[in-house]
Write an enzyme that holds these catalytic residues in place. Structure first.
Site, PDB file in Angstrom:
ATOM      1  N   ARG A   4       0.834  -1.193   0.000  1.00 28.46           N
ATOM      2  CA  ARG A   4       0.000   0.000   0.000  1.00 28.46           C
ATOM      3  C   ARG A   4       0.876   1.253   0.000  1.00 28.46           C
ATOM      4  NH1 ARG A   4      -3.820   2.750   4.556  1.00 28.46           N
ATOM      5  NH2 ARG A   4      -4.772   4.267   3.135  1.00 28.46           N
ATOM      6  N   HIS A   5       0.398   2.292  -0.659  1.00 29.07           N
ATOM      7  CA  HIS A   5       1.138   3.552  -0.764  1.00 29.07           C
ATOM      8  C   HIS A   5       1.351   4.208   0.609  1.00 29.07           C
ATOM      9  CE1 HIS A   5      -2.472   5.934   0.103  1.00 29.07           C
ATOM     10  NE2 HIS A   5      -3.122   5.114  -0.705  1.00 29.07           N
ATOM     11  N   ARG A  54       0.122   8.785  -5.646  1.00 31.04           N
ATOM     12  CA  ARG A  54       0.546   8.316  -4.321  1.00 31.04           C
ATOM     13  C   ARG A  54       1.117   6.908  -4.388  1.00 31.04           C
ATOM     14  NH1 ARG A  54      -5.063   8.751  -4.527  1.00 31.04           N
ATOM     15  NH2 ARG A  54      -6.347   6.980  -3.828  1.00 31.04           N
ATOM     16  N   GLU A  78      -7.324   2.790  -7.085  1.00 26.31           N
ATOM     17  CA  GLU A  78      -8.239   2.630  -5.959  1.00 26.31           C
ATOM     18  C   GLU A  78      -9.689   2.593  -6.443  1.00 26.31           C
ATOM     19  OE1 GLU A  78      -9.124   1.375  -3.387  1.00 26.31           O
ATOM     20  OE2 GLU A  78      -8.088   2.505  -1.802  1.00 26.31           O
ATOM     21  N   HIS A 144      -3.426   0.442  -3.528  1.00 24.04           N
ATOM     22  CA  HIS A 144      -4.239   1.170  -2.552  1.00 24.04           C
ATOM     23  C   HIS A 144      -4.947   0.200  -1.617  1.00 24.04           C
ATOM     24  CE1 HIS A 144      -3.694   4.629  -5.282  1.00 24.04           C
ATOM     25  NE2 HIS A 144      -3.761   3.686  -6.211  1.00 24.04           N
TER      26      HIS A 144
END
Length: 204
Positions: A4-5, A54, A78, A144
């Site tokens: 995940r970012h 991101r 996302e 995401h």
């Protein structure tokens, strides 16, 4: 490996980001650099990322350390949240109490659609690293929170009513999936070493 970012300003403010293109903040950049040092030691063969900044910014930190080019895949974006994007959890609960209870944005992307979209991208990544001539056969996918959990749930064969079983991924943490005898299994979930408290976003 599903990564995940790092943190964004909207994460810190608990705003639903969805497909709004919010970049990493200073904390998120530091998280990405720190996590990248750990992941680079595993010598991945491939890095694939959502094209939202991101995630791409998080993946870039690993690309710089490994020398690997980061491949972009829009299917790793996302979940689209429609009118909820930019709202806080409190605002969503107040304005959309019924939809909030089931976490279903009224004009957003259904969970099943996101699960299929992301699972398809993950299958393509798995095929790309299936060559036995590769050094490690390890791919790192930067994406995401909701997208990764829904995609994982689909790969693991969970029915839609159990998509919430997997807990959230913290910023810049990762989960590990593997295949054995043609079946996916969850090896590790929400792993990572982050010394400071991490604010979970409402990308559930």
């Amino acid at each position: 490996m599903l990564w995940r970012h790092g943190q964004t300003v909207w994460n810190a403010e608990r705003r639903f980001q969805g497909q709004s293109d919010i970049p990493l903040d200073g904390t998120g950049q530091a998280q990405a650099e720190r996590a990248a040092r750990l992941l680079a030691a595993l010598r991945p063969d491939l890095i694939v990322s959502s094209d939202l900044s991101r995630a791409a910014g998080t993946a870039a930190a690993l690309g710089r350390l490994t020398g690997l080019e980061v491949r972009m895949d829009k299917d790793l974006r996302e979940r689209s949240a429609g009118c909820w994007e930019g709202l806080t959890d409190t605002e969503i609960r107040t304005r959309y109490p019924v939809e909030h209870a089931s976490w279903t944005p009224p004009d957003g992307e259904p969970s099943a659609v996101v699960a299929e979209r992301v699972a398809g991208a993950l299958h393509r990544v798995a095929e790309a690293v299936s060559d036995p001539g590769l050094a490690t056969g390890l791919a790192v996918v930067a994406s995401h929170g909701a997208a990764l959990r829904l995609g994982m749930s689909r790969l693991l064969g969970m029915p839609e009513d159990l998509f919430g079983v997997l807990g959230p991924l913290s910023n810049c943490s990762w989960s590990v999936l593997g295949r054995r005898n043609g079946r996916w299994r969850l090896v590790e979930h929400n792993a990572g070493t982050l010394p400071e408290p991490v604010v979970l976003s409402d990308d559930r």
